[in-house]
Design a protein around this motif. Structure first.
Motif, PDB file in Angstrom:
ATOM      1  N   VAL A  69      -8.384  51.874   1.992  1.00 54.79           N
ATOM      2  CA  VAL A  69      -7.998  50.921   3.038  1.00 54.79           C
ATOM      3  C   VAL A  69      -6.801  51.460   3.819  1.00 54.79           C
ATOM      4  CG1 VAL A  69      -7.088  48.603   3.453  1.00 54.79           C
ATOM      5  CG2 VAL A  69      -9.013  48.924   1.888  1.00 54.79           C
ATOM      6  N   ARG A  98     -13.792  48.807   8.707  1.00 55.07           N
ATOM      7  CA  ARG A  98     -14.855  47.927   8.186  1.00 55.07           C
ATOM      8  C   ARG A  98     -15.533  48.532   6.956  1.00 55.07           C
ATOM      9  NH1 ARG A  98     -15.113  46.969  13.659  1.00 55.07           N
ATOM     10  NH2 ARG A  98     -16.707  48.528  14.060  1.00 55.07           N
ATOM     11  N   GLU A 129     -13.122  48.112   4.036  1.00 55.05           N
ATOM     12  CA  GLU A 129     -13.087  46.719   3.585  1.00 55.05           C
ATOM     13  C   GLU A 129     -14.291  46.410   2.696  1.00 55.05           C
ATOM     14  OE1 GLU A 129     -12.855  44.567   7.254  1.00 55.05           O
ATOM     15  OE2 GLU A 129     -10.675  44.829   7.404  1.00 55.05           O
ATOM     16  N   SER A 180     -13.897  48.170  -0.653  1.00 56.94           N
ATOM     17  CA  SER A 180     -12.848  47.550  -1.468  1.00 56.94           C
ATOM     18  C   SER A 180     -13.274  46.188  -2.013  1.00 56.94           C
ATOM     19  CB  SER A 180     -11.544  47.432  -0.674  1.00 56.94           C
ATOM     20  OG  SER A 180     -11.661  46.467   0.340  1.00 56.94           O
ATOM     21  N   GLN A 181     -14.252  45.565  -1.369  1.00 58.75           N
ATOM     22  CA  GLN A 181     -14.788  44.288  -1.845  1.00 58.75           C
ATOM     23  C   GLN A 181     -15.973  44.482  -2.796  1.00 58.75           C
ATOM     24  OE1 GLN A 181     -15.748  42.342   1.860  1.00 58.75           O
ATOM     25  NE2 GLN A 181     -13.591  42.151   2.443  1.00 58.75           N
TER      26      GLN A 181
END
Length: 131
Positions: A18, A90, A93, A96-97
């Motif tokens: 990130v 994006r 993200e 990381s999720q």
């Protein structure tokens, strides 16, 4: 990105991805692109590490893509560079999720954006003559 989203378990690795994407976004609109290029390479290295497929890192021709990118970098607008850099944000993200489907969508959208940018570049963007 899909592999990284599936296999990423370290919060530190996710945070680093990130961070790299964020720094690319911050440097996208400025002159002197060395920081952007260095972060882009580090981003892909981190993504491959997180995915666990070491052969993928050898198969991605980042060096050649940087030569390709350098050809149109001088005619790309700040808005185009920013849009491209936001694609990395994006992707980071989604990884990381731990959302593989979202990561795949982010990569596809990123690639579509790259193709769209290439289609609207000035005629001489890939000319052997200086711009």
């Amino acid at each position: 990105a899909e592999l990284a989203a599936r296999n990423a378990h370290s919060d530190a690795e996710k945070a680093e991805l990130v961070r790299l994407a964020s720094e690319m976004g911050q440097s996208a609109g400025i002159e002197g692109r060395s920081a952007y290029i260095e972060n882009r390479k580090a981003f892909y290295d981190q993504l491959v590490r997180m995915g666990g497929n070491w052969e993928l890192g050898r198969a991605i021709p980042l060096g050649r893509s940087e030569l390709f990118r350098a050809q149109f970098e001088v005619v790309q607008t700040k808005a185009q560079r920013k849009k491209h850099a936001n694609g990395y944000v994006r992707i980071a993200e989604a990884v990381s999720q731990n959302d593989p489907a979202k990561a795949v969508r982010a990569v596809r959208k990123h690639f579509v954006g790259t193709r769209e940018t290439l289609e609207v570049l000035p005629e001489g963007a890939f000319s052997p003559d200086p711009i």
